[in-house]
Motif scaffolding. Structure first.
Motif, PDB file in Angstrom:
ATOM      1  N   ARG A 165      -6.246  10.009 -10.095  1.00 43.88           N
ATOM      2  CA  ARG A 165      -5.043  10.728  -9.877  1.00 43.88           C
ATOM      3  C   ARG A 165      -4.134   9.816  -8.890  1.00 43.88           C
ATOM      4  N   PRO A 166      -2.809   9.986  -9.169  1.00 45.11           N
ATOM      5  CA  PRO A 166      -2.086   9.297  -8.317  1.00 45.11           C
ATOM      6  C   PRO A 166      -2.116   9.806  -6.996  1.00 45.11           C
ATOM      7  N   ALA A 167      -1.949   8.850  -5.871  1.00 44.97           N
ATOM      8  CA  ALA A 167      -2.074   9.051  -4.469  1.00 44.97           C
ATOM      9  C   ALA A 167      -1.262   8.216  -3.773  1.00 44.97           C
ATOM     10  N   GLY A 168       0.152   7.809  -4.474  1.00 45.86           N
ATOM     11  CA  GLY A 168       0.897   7.002  -3.808  1.00 45.86           C
ATOM     12  C   GLY A 168       1.121   5.653  -3.930  1.00 45.86           C
ATOM     13  N   ARG A 169       2.262   5.050  -3.864  1.00 49.85           N
ATOM     14  CA  ARG A 169       2.364   3.562  -4.125  1.00 49.85           C
ATOM     15  C   ARG A 169       3.335   2.781  -3.411  1.00 49.85           C
ATOM     16  N   GLY A 186     -15.387   9.755  -7.127  1.00 50.07           N
ATOM     17  CA  GLY A 186     -16.419   9.451  -6.101  1.00 50.07           C
ATOM     18  C   GLY A 186     -15.594   8.621  -4.868  1.00 50.07           C
ATOM     19  N   GLY A 187     -14.244   8.269  -4.799  1.00 52.09           N
ATOM     20  CA  GLY A 187     -13.874   7.672  -3.828  1.00 52.09           C
ATOM     21  C   GLY A 187     -12.393   7.453  -3.945  1.00 52.09           C
ATOM     22  N   GLU A 188     -11.679   6.551  -3.345  1.00 54.12           N
ATOM     23  CA  GLU A 188     -10.452   5.990  -3.711  1.00 54.12           C
ATOM     24  C   GLU A 188     -10.115   4.460  -3.709  1.00 54.12           C
ATOM     25  N   ALA A 189      -9.476   4.162  -4.833  1.00 48.89           N
ATOM     26  CA  ALA A 189      -9.136   2.693  -5.025  1.00 48.89           C
ATOM     27  C   ALA A 189      -7.515   2.376  -5.142  1.00 48.89           C
ATOM     28  N   THR A 190      -7.420   0.996  -4.913  1.00 48.49           N
ATOM     29  CA  THR A 190      -6.088   0.474  -4.857  1.00 48.49           C
ATOM     30  C   THR A 190      -5.894  -0.542  -6.014  1.00 48.49           C
ATOM     31  N   LEU A 191      -4.974  -0.184  -6.699  1.00 50.29           N
ATOM     32  CA  LEU A 191      -4.712  -1.309  -8.146  1.00 50.29           C
ATOM     33  C   LEU A 191      -3.448  -1.833  -7.627  1.00 50.29           C
ATOM     34  N   GLY A 230       6.514 -18.890 -14.841  1.00 50.91           N
ATOM     35  CA  GLY A 230       5.624 -17.740 -15.289  1.00 50.91           C
ATOM     36  C   GLY A 230       4.335 -18.115 -15.818  1.00 50.91           C
ATOM     37  N   GLU A 231       3.363 -17.369 -16.209  1.00 47.37           N
ATOM     38  CA  GLU A 231       2.225 -17.686 -16.979  1.00 47.37           C
ATOM     39  C   GLU A 231       2.162 -17.012 -18.199  1.00 47.37           C
ATOM     40  N   THR A 232       2.915 -15.704 -18.467  1.00 52.35           N
ATOM     41  CA  THR A 232       2.771 -14.770 -19.362  1.00 52.35           C
ATOM     42  C   THR A 232       1.452 -14.133 -19.213  1.00 52.35           C
ATOM     43  N   ARG A 233       1.297 -13.642 -18.105  1.00 57.21           N
ATOM     44  CA  ARG A 233      -0.026 -12.955 -17.812  1.00 57.21           C
ATOM     45  C   ARG A 233       0.184 -11.688 -16.848  1.00 57.21           C
ATOM     46  N   LEU A 234      -0.512 -10.650 -17.146  1.00 50.99           N
ATOM     47  CA  LEU A 234      -0.345  -9.444 -16.126  1.00 50.99           C
ATOM     48  C   LEU A 234      -1.860  -9.470 -15.738  1.00 50.99           C
ATOM     49  N   ILE A 235      -1.937  -9.280 -14.331  1.00 49.25           N
ATOM     50  CA  ILE A 235      -3.141  -9.222 -13.629  1.00 49.25           C
ATOM     51  C   ILE A 235      -3.107  -7.742 -12.834  1.00 49.25           C
ATOM     52  N   ARG A 236      -4.591  -7.259 -13.287  1.00 46.22           N
ATOM     53  CA  ARG A 236      -4.451  -5.909 -12.288  1.00 46.22           C
ATOM     54  C   ARG A 236      -5.801  -6.250 -11.497  1.00 46.22           C
ATOM     55  N   LEU A 237      -5.859  -5.804 -10.476  1.00 40.75           N
ATOM     56  CA  LEU A 237      -6.573  -5.813  -9.101  1.00 40.75           C
ATOM     57  C   LEU A 237      -7.134  -4.626  -8.742  1.00 40.75           C
ATOM     58  N   LEU A 238      -8.535  -3.853  -9.046  1.00 46.77           N
ATOM     59  CA  LEU A 238      -8.471  -2.817  -8.392  1.00 46.77           C
ATOM     60  C   LEU A 238      -9.551  -3.159  -7.332  1.00 46.77           C
ATOM     61  N   ARG A 239      -9.391  -2.524  -6.269  1.00 46.33           N
ATOM     62  CA  ARG A 239      -9.919  -2.518  -4.937  1.00 46.33           C
ATOM     63  C   ARG A 239     -10.631  -1.003  -4.277  1.00 46.33           C
ATOM     64  N   CYS A 240     -11.935  -0.898  -4.323  1.00 44.79           N
ATOM     65  CA  CYS A 240     -12.370   0.063  -3.807  1.00 44.79           C
ATOM     66  C   CYS A 240     -11.991   0.306  -2.271  1.00 44.79           C
ATOM     67  N   VAL A 241     -11.479   1.400  -1.823  1.00 43.74           N
ATOM     68  CA  VAL A 241     -11.278   1.542  -0.414  1.00 43.74           C
ATOM     69  C   VAL A 241     -12.087   2.496   0.380  1.00 43.74           C
TER      70      VAL A 241
END
Length: 619
Positions: free
Chosen positions: A71-75, A92-97, A118-129
């Motif tokens: 669920r969205p919780a801000g950005r 189970g908790g909250e994460a930051t993407l 550019g590198e023609t890449r999209l990177i998605r980093l998910l961190r449990c907070v």
């Protein structure tokens, strides 16, 4: 339109944008990538749920068993960057993407050319907070606007998608699973732990994937690139945050390899939901790009201005070449085409790629470009980059002669009305601006062998003509075209360019007519003319800012300031705007984010500050 169709699409204002000055992606508040064209802004989209929720592919974050959907919780954007941070609540908790497209400065930086690679890449980093979160990164591309079915092959460290000549590699922090034609990359994180997904376009699967160290390095490099770029912003006024965000957005709309600047990141987001006003804006409009150049110069970003001139030179618009309304960002623009297999945003069809307006004649572009060129030269003086200075004199002569040749011709006008050409007042005013700007630029550069006096004389004749022939006695206002009684908000823009004196009583009367007949509150429509489309559009966002500018120039700074701040409040939570507003609801309409609107934020913050310094706050 069926309610089910409407409900499957998010409001346009829901989206954030990331990019690398080669291409961009739109990210929804729940982390879904709903728009991405690779490897260029104008390339076929491979994620396009914003135009077809069913056929548009997937790039999402999914909750694990029993976790439910995130669920969205801000950005927010990381300050001074185009790196988007989305907060997600899970069972189970909250994460930051953290979403970004890596961009790095070249070493060394040359006098001209891209300032970022550019590198023609999209990177998605998910961190449990907090707590524990588990789930999946889920990927299914829809190559070539969903016209090609992607095949998928599993490798030990990635899934390689392919169709025709298209390739996409999905790799992550854990080995992927192949489920049908989708990649599912699992994560199970406790507080402080991270997982990532790396999408790379065009690779064959043989290259080693990016690992955690590479993700951290690219994030740090990209953050440094954007922070250093933002630090050069010359505006320090009260609206700095919104001005800087608009500048960062305009930078994303640049195409670094060629220096082109596109009008918007998307195609076919409707100007009227369910209607046919759906056009492709992933092209370099001379008008919009020139306006962007002016905004960049006003903030001190002179390289971006010089890069657009490089684009014109390298695309074949050298000295003596005739300006065109729009250009492809690297190649000639493709013919307009409809994608009949796509549903369109909330059922708005047709979905178009390419733009038939490329064949129109709009002579105001001479004023747009020469005005921006004058602004640039006035800022730089005679210390021009060699690549600009060596062509300037011949270009000035050619463009002024072309503007003179167009002074008696009708055209299609700023709004690209698809009907017979007319003698539009705004066009005539911008032809005055073209010759006036050419003469002032020649004076700065000392080009006294050019026909400066002749340009000024012709400019005066054009000005006298549109002052005389543009007035509508019936409406008691300056009208859209000679002999017309239709109102046109573009007259406000002519005031901002100095084509009318703001203290002229007829301008005050025109302003009153626009507010009475084209405005609904702060929202201003473009015109009240029949433009050949069956459905009515919304309020054109930039017209509202033009009204702010006119009020400020007239010394009515208190209402101008109040209106400007209300318009700033109409941006989405990330400071971004679309092309239009729905008159009834204020909902965003049209392509997004729209460079024309973001430029208006910049230029009118500066204009308002200047008028308040001159007049103080008064009604």
């Amino acid at each position: 339109m069926a309610p089910a169709t409407r409900g499957r699409y998010r409001p346009i204002s829901d989206y954030g944008i990331i990019g690398d000055t080669h291409s961009t992606a739109l990210i929804a508040p729940d982390g879904s990538v709903d728009w991405l064209c690779w490897p260029r802004h104008d390339s076929p989209a491979l994620f396009l749920r914003i135009l077809d929720d069913g056929r548009g592919g997937l790039c999402t974050v999914e909750g694990g068993a029993g976790q439910g959907e995130p669920r969205p919780a801000g950005r927010r954007y990381l300050p001074g960057t185009n790196i988007l941070e989305t907060h997600l609540a899970m069972a189970g908790g909250e994460a930051t993407l953290t979403d970004f497209m890596p961009v790095n400065p070249p070493a060394p930086l040359s006098e001209e050319g891209p300032d970022g690679e550019g590198e023609t890449r999209l990177i998605r980093l998910l961190r449990c907070v907090s707590g524990c979160v588990s789930g999946w990164f889920r990927v299914r591309p829809a190559f070539d606007y969903g016209r090609l079915q992607a095949g998928a092959a599993a490798h030990p460290d990635c899934v390689l998608f392919s169709a025709g000549g298209h390739r996409l590699r999905a790799a992550g922090s854990a080995p992927p699973e192949l489920r049908g034609n989708e990649a599912w990359i699992p994560f199970s994180l406790r507080q402080g732990e991270e997982a990532f997904l790396v999408l790379t376009h065009g690779e064959q699967g043989r290259e080693p994937p990016v690992h955690a160290e590479g993700v951290a390095h690219r994030l740090a490099q990209s953050r440094r690139y954007w922070e250093e770029w933002s630090a050069r912003c010359g505006y320090r006024g009260p609206y700095r945050e919104m001005v800087l965000r608009s500048a960062l957005c305009l930078k994303l709309l640049c195409y670094a390899p060629s220096g082109a600047i596109i009008a918007a990141a998307t195609t076919s987001l409707p100007e009227a939901v369910g209607g046919t006003r759906n056009f492709d804006y992933r092209l370099a409009w001379m008008r919009d790009a020139s306006f962007s150049v002016g905004a960049f110069v006003n903030l001190g970003y002179l390289r971006e201005a010089a890069e657009f001139m490089r684009f014109l030179r390298e695309i074949g618009e050298g000295p003596g070449a005739e300006l065109r309304l729009l250009y492809g960002i690297k190649d000639p623009p493709a013919p307009e085409e409809t994608l009949d297999h796509l549903e369109g945003y909330r059922g708005s069809r047709p979905v178009r790629i390419g733009n038939a307006a490329k064949d129109q004649r709009q002579h105001d572009i001479y004023g747009e470009f020469l005005s921006s060129l004058h602004l640039y030269v006035d800022r730089v003086g005679r210390n021009l980059p060699h690549s600009v200075g060596r062509h300037l004199k011949s270009a000035l002569r050619a463009l002024a002669e072309q503007a003179l040749a167009r002074r008696h011709e009708p055209d299609h006008g700023i709004w690209e009305i698809r009907g017979a050409p007319q003698h539009y007042l705004h066009t005539k005013a911008m032809l005055w601006r073209a010759l006036h700007s050419a003469a002032r630029t020649a004076e700065i550069m000392g080009y006294h062998d050019l026909d400066i006096a002749g340009w000024d004389r012709a400019a005066g004749e054009i000005r006298e003509e549109y002052h005389r022939r543009g007035w509508s006695i019936r409406r008691g206002a300056f009208a859209m075209a000679y002999g017309s009684d239709r109102l046109d908000a573009a007259v406000l823009r002519a005031v901002l360019y100095g084509a009318f004196e703001p203290g002229d009583p007829r301008i005050a009367a025109t302003l009153e007519a626009v507010q009475r007949d084209l405005a609904t509150g702060d929202l201003v429509r473009r015109y009240d003319a029949d433009d050949g489309f069956p459905e009515k559009e919304g309020a054109f966002a930039v017209c509202s800012f033009w009204l702010v500018g006119c009020l400020a120039l007239m010394g009515r700074t208190r209402p101008a300031k109040a209106m400007f701040e209300r318009l700033l409040g109409r941006a989405n939570d990330l400071g971004l705007y679309a092309e239009e507003f729905d008159l009834a609801t204020g909902e965003f309409l049209g392509n997004f984010p729209q460079g024309f609107t973001q430029m208006a934020v910049i230029n009118h913050a500066l204009r308002l500050d200047g008028s308040i310094a001159r007049f103080g706050l008064r009604d």
